[in-house]
Scaffold this motif. Structure first.
Motif, PDB file in Angstrom:
ATOM      1  N   ALA A  46     -56.563 -17.461 -13.862  1.00 20.11           N
ATOM      2  CA  ALA A  46     -55.769 -17.109 -15.030  1.00 20.11           C
ATOM      3  C   ALA A  46     -56.241 -16.778 -16.484  1.00 20.11           C
ATOM      4  O   ALA A  46     -57.256 -17.455 -16.662  1.00 20.11           O
ATOM      5  N   LYS A  47     -55.838 -15.928 -17.045  1.00 17.76           N
ATOM      6  CA  LYS A  47     -56.139 -16.001 -18.618  1.00 17.76           C
ATOM      7  C   LYS A  47     -54.944 -15.347 -19.390  1.00 17.76           C
ATOM      8  O   LYS A  47     -54.155 -14.653 -18.904  1.00 17.76           O
ATOM      9  N   TRP A  48     -54.681 -16.481 -20.372  1.00 17.86           N
ATOM     10  CA  TRP A  48     -53.408 -16.116 -21.106  1.00 17.86           C
ATOM     11  C   TRP A  48     -53.609 -16.703 -22.339  1.00 17.86           C
ATOM     12  O   TRP A  48     -54.541 -17.258 -22.776  1.00 17.86           O
ATOM     13  N   GLN A  49     -52.521 -16.352 -23.359  1.00 14.81           N
ATOM     14  CA  GLN A  49     -52.511 -17.124 -24.774  1.00 14.81           C
ATOM     15  C   GLN A  49     -50.857 -17.612 -24.599  1.00 14.81           C
ATOM     16  O   GLN A  49     -50.140 -17.039 -24.160  1.00 14.81           O
ATOM     17  N   MET A  50     -51.026 -18.544 -25.461  1.00 14.54           N
ATOM     18  CA  MET A  50     -49.546 -19.255 -25.820  1.00 14.54           C
ATOM     19  C   MET A  50     -49.536 -20.176 -26.908  1.00 14.54           C
ATOM     20  O   MET A  50     -50.634 -20.587 -27.478  1.00 14.54           O
ATOM     21  N   ASN A  51     -48.356 -20.447 -27.373  1.00 12.97           N
ATOM     22  CA  ASN A  51     -48.100 -21.668 -28.507  1.00 12.97           C
ATOM     23  C   ASN A  51     -46.817 -22.132 -28.318  1.00 12.97           C
ATOM     24  O   ASN A  51     -45.712 -21.512 -27.457  1.00 12.97           O
ATOM     25  N   PHE A  52     -46.641 -23.139 -28.969  1.00 14.04           N
ATOM     26  CA  PHE A  52     -45.281 -23.800 -29.267  1.00 14.04           C
ATOM     27  C   PHE A  52     -44.661 -23.936 -30.426  1.00 14.04           C
ATOM     28  O   PHE A  52     -45.499 -24.440 -31.142  1.00 14.04           O
ATOM     29  N   LYS A  53     -43.250 -23.693 -30.613  1.00  6.29           N
ATOM     30  CA  LYS A  53     -42.787 -24.177 -31.777  1.00  6.29           C
ATOM     31  C   LYS A  53     -41.720 -25.192 -31.576  1.00  6.29           C
ATOM     32  O   LYS A  53     -40.795 -25.186 -30.717  1.00  6.29           O
ATOM     33  N   VAL A 168     -39.699 -23.860 -28.348  1.00 13.82           N
ATOM     34  CA  VAL A 168     -39.766 -22.469 -28.158  1.00 13.82           C
ATOM     35  C   VAL A 168     -41.323 -22.119 -27.722  1.00 13.82           C
ATOM     36  O   VAL A 168     -42.095 -22.469 -28.374  1.00 13.82           O
ATOM     37  N   GLN A 169     -41.423 -21.679 -26.457  1.00 15.53           N
ATOM     38  CA  GLN A 169     -42.628 -21.521 -25.909  1.00 15.53           C
ATOM     39  C   GLN A 169     -42.881 -20.000 -26.139  1.00 15.53           C
ATOM     40  O   GLN A 169     -42.000 -19.205 -25.384  1.00 15.53           O
ATOM     41  N   GLN A 170     -44.014 -19.584 -26.483  1.00 16.07           N
ATOM     42  CA  GLN A 170     -44.348 -18.117 -26.460  1.00 16.07           C
ATOM     43  C   GLN A 170     -45.744 -18.074 -25.658  1.00 16.07           C
ATOM     44  O   GLN A 170     -46.669 -18.621 -25.858  1.00 16.07           O
ATOM     45  N   TYR A 171     -45.606 -16.682 -24.852  1.00 17.48           N
ATOM     46  CA  TYR A 171     -46.731 -16.447 -24.043  1.00 17.48           C
ATOM     47  C   TYR A 171     -46.920 -14.964 -24.259  1.00 17.48           C
ATOM     48  O   TYR A 171     -46.175 -14.115 -24.095  1.00 17.48           O
ATOM     49  N   TRP A 172     -48.123 -14.394 -24.022  1.00 22.04           N
ATOM     50  CA  TRP A 172     -48.714 -13.184 -24.129  1.00 22.04           C
ATOM     51  C   TRP A 172     -50.091 -12.775 -23.722  1.00 22.04           C
ATOM     52  O   TRP A 172     -50.740 -13.958 -23.435  1.00 22.04           O
ATOM     53  N   ASP A 173     -50.502 -11.797 -23.483  1.00 25.41           N
ATOM     54  CA  ASP A 173     -51.760 -11.355 -22.729  1.00 25.41           C
ATOM     55  C   ASP A 173     -52.076 -12.215 -21.613  1.00 25.41           C
ATOM     56  O   ASP A 173     -53.009 -12.680 -21.183  1.00 25.41           O
ATOM     57  N   ILE A 174     -50.984 -12.341 -20.379  1.00 26.62           N
ATOM     58  CA  ILE A 174     -51.122 -12.987 -19.409  1.00 26.62           C
ATOM     59  C   ILE A 174     -51.491 -12.127 -18.175  1.00 26.62           C
ATOM     60  O   ILE A 174     -51.279 -11.110 -17.871  1.00 26.62           O
ATOM     61  N   LEU A 175     -52.761 -12.587 -17.510  1.00 27.80           N
ATOM     62  CA  LEU A 175     -53.282 -12.124 -16.253  1.00 27.80           C
ATOM     63  C   LEU A 175     -53.423 -13.340 -15.300  1.00 27.80           C
ATOM     64  O   LEU A 175     -53.982 -14.294 -15.661  1.00 27.80           O
ATOM     65  N   VAL A 176     -52.659 -13.424 -14.262  1.00 31.42           N
ATOM     66  CA  VAL A 176     -52.583 -14.489 -13.360  1.00 31.42           C
ATOM     67  C   VAL A 176     -52.641 -14.128 -12.140  1.00 31.42           C
ATOM     68  O   VAL A 176     -51.793 -13.414 -11.661  1.00 31.42           O
ATOM     69  N   GLN A 177     -53.296 -14.698 -11.056  1.00 36.83           N
ATOM     70  CA  GLN A 177     -53.088 -14.486  -9.657  1.00 36.83           C
ATOM     71  C   GLN A 177     -53.299 -15.841  -8.735  1.00 36.83           C
ATOM     72  O   GLN A 177     -54.511 -16.538  -8.907  1.00 36.83           O
ATOM     73  N   ALA A 178     -52.399 -16.359  -8.141  1.00 39.76           N
ATOM     74  CA  ALA A 178     -52.605 -17.446  -7.265  1.00 39.76           C
ATOM     75  C   ALA A 178     -52.688 -16.946  -5.741  1.00 39.76           C
ATOM     76  O   ALA A 178     -52.415 -15.593  -5.474  1.00 39.76           O
ATOM     77  N   PHE A 179     -53.110 -17.805  -5.154  1.00 42.35           N
ATOM     78  CA  PHE A 179     -53.217 -17.618  -3.640  1.00 42.35           C
ATOM     79  C   PHE A 179     -54.360 -16.304  -3.291  1.00 42.35           C
ATOM     80  O   PHE A 179     -53.842 -15.407  -2.801  1.00 42.35           O
ATOM     81  N   VAL A 180     -55.564 -16.435  -4.183  1.00 36.68           N
ATOM     82  CA  VAL A 180     -56.358 -15.468  -4.114  1.00 36.68           C
ATOM     83  C   VAL A 180     -56.792 -15.068  -2.784  1.00 36.68           C
ATOM     84  O   VAL A 180     -57.244 -16.086  -2.271  1.00 36.68           O
ATOM     85  N   GLN A 181     -57.109 -13.797  -2.077  1.00 39.10           N
ATOM     86  CA  GLN A 181     -57.409 -13.715  -1.003  1.00 39.10           C
ATOM     87  C   GLN A 181     -58.999 -13.283  -0.712  1.00 39.10           C
ATOM     88  O   GLN A 181     -59.548 -12.737  -1.638  1.00 39.10           O
ATOM     89  N   ASN A 182     -59.478 -13.975   0.030  1.00 41.70           N
ATOM     90  CA  ASN A 182     -60.841 -14.075   0.502  1.00 41.70           C
ATOM     91  C   ASN A 182     -61.933 -14.099  -0.986  1.00 41.70           C
ATOM     92  O   ASN A 182     -62.911 -13.499  -1.014  1.00 41.70           O
ATOM     93  N   GLY A 183     -61.326 -14.939  -1.721  1.00 36.49           N
ATOM     94  CA  GLY A 183     -62.181 -15.320  -3.021  1.00 36.49           C
ATOM     95  C   GLY A 183     -62.333 -14.346  -3.941  1.00 36.49           C
ATOM     96  O   GLY A 183     -63.135 -14.271  -5.012  1.00 36.49           O
ATOM     97  N   THR A 184     -61.794 -13.099  -3.900  1.00 42.43           N
ATOM     98  CA  THR A 184     -61.849 -12.001  -4.572  1.00 42.43           C
ATOM     99  C   THR A 184     -60.573 -11.715  -5.452  1.00 42.43           C
ATOM    100  O   THR A 184     -59.539 -11.484  -4.978  1.00 42.43           O
ATOM    101  N   VAL A 185     -60.546 -11.802  -6.787  1.00 41.83           N
ATOM    102  CA  VAL A 185     -59.528 -11.434  -7.728  1.00 41.83           C
ATOM    103  C   VAL A 185     -59.051  -9.881  -7.401  1.00 41.83           C
ATOM    104  O   VAL A 185     -60.132  -9.068  -7.675  1.00 41.83           O
ATOM    105  N   SER A 186     -57.754  -9.761  -7.268  1.00 44.16           N
ATOM    106  CA  SER A 186     -57.214  -8.350  -7.160  1.00 44.16           C
ATOM    107  C   SER A 186     -57.591  -7.593  -8.266  1.00 44.16           C
ATOM    108  O   SER A 186     -57.215  -8.097  -9.496  1.00 44.16           O
ATOM    109  N   THR A 187     -57.703  -6.281  -8.087  1.00 47.38           N
ATOM    110  CA  THR A 187     -57.588  -5.365  -9.105  1.00 47.38           C
ATOM    111  C   THR A 187     -56.404  -4.340  -9.379  1.00 47.38           C
ATOM    112  O   THR A 187     -56.109  -4.005 -10.278  1.00 47.38           O
TER     113      THR A 187
END
Length: 414
Positions: A46-53, A168-187
């Motif tokens: 996972a790679k992401w940005q977030m903030n909270f108000k 208020v939760q704000q999220y952006w620039d999100i990249l996330v993968q759970a249950f990665v197969q064979n240890g390789t992040v998908s493209t």
């Protein structure tokens, strides 16, 4: 609802590679997590940005707002790979001594889901929540239920907001993968709905920018707004400016004046970079990223934007190779006259009554300003003096020539 004594505990037997990085040339900085199992194979990325108000009531029965945006001290205790059945993957983040955040994932057949988000904050923290009336740990639970095909990485660059009660939760620039197969992040990417409607444009290097194909309709000056970023220890970024966006898309020009009264703002501060992020009903995000150069100066390095235009389309652009608003560290940059930031041939920002200080803000006030050349009237003095001397010389030469001509004519008569 209030929960007390909430905590997260690490699960033994898991290798954990945790990064909290500064992304200087990409949009800004992000949280990044690469979680590995006992065989050291990636199970969650996972790679992401977030903030909270957060809005809270004070002992004087007034309400205050606080923005939590600095995740530089983040830890990830309690993040787990999980399994397909009883306990799914989880990302757990703690930042500062008073905040924790987690997201859970579930799996069904050929898809996995971002199931729910849990955010907790402690109003006993008098530094962040001065004069808070209600003391204790407050937890906000948000069901999300975003379904993603297995072996796909979820991407959402657009700004998303979750609002519940006083948070208020704000999220952006999100990249996330759970249950990665064979240890390789998908493209293979699975896009959120907002990104599916966005127009992606490659970054360009700041060079001489050609004029737009259509001249925009003149529009009045925008209202000047004041924006600030707080990193928990006080104000770390100050900006005062009127902003006007000029966007050309499909040969149509849109001129947008930003109204500071209807614009939300947040950001983050780091030793080498600082971010100011604006958003409103039609502006998904307008990011200004500042950077330090040569250890003694700062400048505007990057601008990224996503705007909903009147014709129903979305204009998005990022340029991380800019060089504007240069000033010494410990000072502010000021330009009262209209100035243009040319982000690209199709996107320019006109600024009015600009003053910014993204680093070394002391006591929430601007330091001594370095003025732009447009404001520096002292440069006019040698120009005026030079022009005056040139005019005087020309007058003397003309008078001399006229006098000489008359004298010559007189000698001929004799």
């Amino acid at each position: 609802m209030v929960y007390r004594g909430l905590g997260f505990f690490p699960v033994p037997g898991l290798g954990l590679v945790l990064l909290c990085v500064v992304l200087g040339a990409i949009r800004s900085y992000a949280l990044e997590l690469n979680l590995t199992d006992s065989d050291k194979a990636t199970c969650l990325y996972a790679k992401w940005q977030m903030n909270f108000k957060i809005r809270y009531e004070t002992t004087s029965n007034h309400y205050k707002n606080v923005t939590i945006a600095d995740n530089g001290t983040a830890t990830y205790n309690g993040s787990i790979c999980g399994d397909d059945h009883q306990s799914g993957p989880k990302i757990a983040v703690q930042f500062g001594s008073s905040f924790s955040w987690s997201v859970n994932f579930t799996k069904e057949m050929a898809a996995y889901s971002i199931d729910s988000i849990l955010f907790s904050y402690n109003t006993n923290d008098s530094t962040t929540f001065p004069e808070a009336k209600d003391k204790g740990i407050v937890t906000v639970y948000e069901p999300v239920a975003i379904e993603i095909p297995l072996n796909n990485i979820f991407r959402c660059k657009s700004l998303s907001a979750l609002k519940k009660n006083d948070v208020v939760q704000q999220y952006w620039d999100i990249l996330v993968q759970a249950f990665v197969q064979n240890g390789t992040v998908s493209t293979k990417e699975f896009l959120c709905d907002k990104d599916k409607t966005s127009t992606t444009v490659a970054p360009v290097i700041h060079t001489t920018v050609p004029s737009p194909t259509v001249t925009p309709t003149p529009k009045g000056k925008p209202e000047v707004g004041t924006y600030s970023v707080n990193n928990g220890n006080g104000t770390c970024l100050l900006a005062t400016m009127g902003l006007q966006l000029n966007i050309t898309q499909d040969k149509a020009v849109s001129v947008i004046n930003i109204n500071p009264n209807t614009t939300d703002f947040t950001g983050s501060c780091r030793p080498q970079t600082a971010l100011l992020k604006l958003n409103s009903s039609n502006i998904n995000y307008l990011d200004f990223v500042f950077a330090v150069k040569n250890e003694n100066r700062f400048y505007l390095k990057e601008v990224s934007v996503s705007v909903n235009l009147g014709n129903g389309s979305v204009f998005s652009f990022v340029n991380s190779n800019l060089s504007y608003w240069d000033a010494p560290l410990g000072s502010s940059y000021m330009c009262n006259k209209e100035q243009t930031v040319s982000v690209s041939g199709t996107f320019q920002i006109n600024t009015f009554n600009l003053r910014v200080q993204p680093f070394n803000v002391m006591e929430g006030k601007y330091s001594t300003a370095q003025e732009c050349s447009l404001d520096d009237d002292t440069i006019l003095i040698p120009i005026i003096v030079g022009a005056g001397l040139s005019g005087l010389i020309i007058v003397i030469v003309i008078a001399y020539l006229i006098g000489r001509r008359k004298s010559y004519a007189g000698y001929q008569t004799l």
